[in-house]
Design a protein around this motif. Structure first.
Motif, PDB file in Angstrom:
ATOM      1  N   LEU A  81     -43.988  -7.217  37.221  1.00 34.79           N
ATOM      2  CA  LEU A  81     -45.020  -8.236  37.068  1.00 34.79           C
ATOM      3  C   LEU A  81     -44.408  -9.605  36.755  1.00 34.79           C
ATOM      4  O   LEU A  81     -43.384  -9.685  36.083  1.00 34.79           O
ATOM      5  CB  LEU A  81     -45.986  -7.858  35.940  1.00 34.79           C
ATOM      6  N   LYS A  82     -45.064 -10.643  37.206  1.00 35.37           N
ATOM      7  CA  LYS A  82     -44.645 -12.011  36.909  1.00 35.37           C
ATOM      8  C   LYS A  82     -45.328 -12.464  35.622  1.00 35.37           C
ATOM      9  O   LYS A  82     -46.416 -11.995  35.283  1.00 35.37           O
ATOM     10  CB  LYS A  82     -45.029 -12.949  38.056  1.00 35.37           C
ATOM     11  N   GLN A  83     -44.685 -13.400  34.943  1.00 36.33           N
ATOM     12  CA  GLN A  83     -45.260 -13.926  33.713  1.00 36.33           C
ATOM     13  C   GLN A  83     -46.664 -14.471  33.940  1.00 36.33           C
ATOM     14  O   GLN A  83     -47.555 -14.245  33.119  1.00 36.33           O
ATOM     15  CB  GLN A  83     -44.380 -15.036  33.132  1.00 36.33           C
ATOM     16  N   GLY A  84     -46.858 -15.185  35.022  1.00 35.90           N
ATOM     17  CA  GLY A  84     -48.166 -15.770  35.304  1.00 35.90           C
ATOM     18  C   GLY A  84     -49.258 -14.732  35.440  1.00 35.90           C
ATOM     19  O   GLY A  84     -50.389 -14.945  34.985  1.00 35.90           O
ATOM     20  N   ASP A  85     -48.926 -13.601  36.050  1.00 31.94           N
ATOM     21  CA  ASP A  85     -49.905 -12.530  36.220  1.00 31.94           C
ATOM     22  C   ASP A  85     -50.306 -11.926  34.874  1.00 31.94           C
ATOM     23  O   ASP A  85     -51.480 -11.728  34.591  1.00 31.94           O
ATOM     24  CB  ASP A  85     -49.355 -11.424  37.126  1.00 31.94           C
ATOM     25  N   VAL A  86     -49.301 -11.634  34.044  1.00 34.45           N
ATOM     26  CA  VAL A  86     -49.567 -11.051  32.726  1.00 34.45           C
ATOM     27  C   VAL A  86     -50.323 -12.050  31.855  1.00 34.45           C
ATOM     28  O   VAL A  86     -51.288 -11.701  31.177  1.00 34.45           O
ATOM     29  CB  VAL A  86     -48.264 -10.597  32.042  1.00 34.45           C
ATOM     30  N   ALA A  87     -49.893 -13.308  31.893  1.00 35.36           N
ATOM     31  CA  ALA A  87     -50.540 -14.347  31.096  1.00 35.36           C
ATOM     32  C   ALA A  87     -52.014 -14.484  31.483  1.00 35.36           C
ATOM     33  O   ALA A  87     -52.883 -14.576  30.607  1.00 35.36           O
ATOM     34  CB  ALA A  87     -49.815 -15.677  31.275  1.00 35.36           C
TER      35      ALA A  87
END
Length: 85
Positions: A20-26
């Motif tokens: 997962l990318k940070q943006g997705d999790v955020a």
């Protein structure tokens, strides 16, 4: 884990292992990508419990509490459960 830095590091490891990318999790957790990035890198003095719980939920993780020094030997565990050492 005993520090916010270690917690952020564990979150980063889990996020990467899930691909997962940070943006997705955020986005899933309702926090900014910048905040998550700074948390993972240990650059935030405070992250906040609500944010932390939301990020952990987005990663399929949960927070557990344990007494310091609670891990004992196998013999202690057996005694605790009523068995013999």
């Amino acid at each position: 884990m005993q520090t916010v830095f270690e917690l952020g590091e564990a979150v980063a490891v889990r996020r990467r292992s899930l691909g997962l990318k940070q943006g997705d999790v955020a986005a899933r957790a309702g926090v900014s990508q910048e905040s998550l990035s700074r948390f993972e890198r240990g650059k935030l003095a405070e992250f906040g419990s609500r944010k932390l719980l939301a990020v952990l939920a987005a990663l399929g993780m949960e927070l557990k509490f344990a007494e310091v020094g609670a891990s004992g030997s196998l013999d202690e565990l057996r005694r605790e459960r009523g068995g013999r050492p």
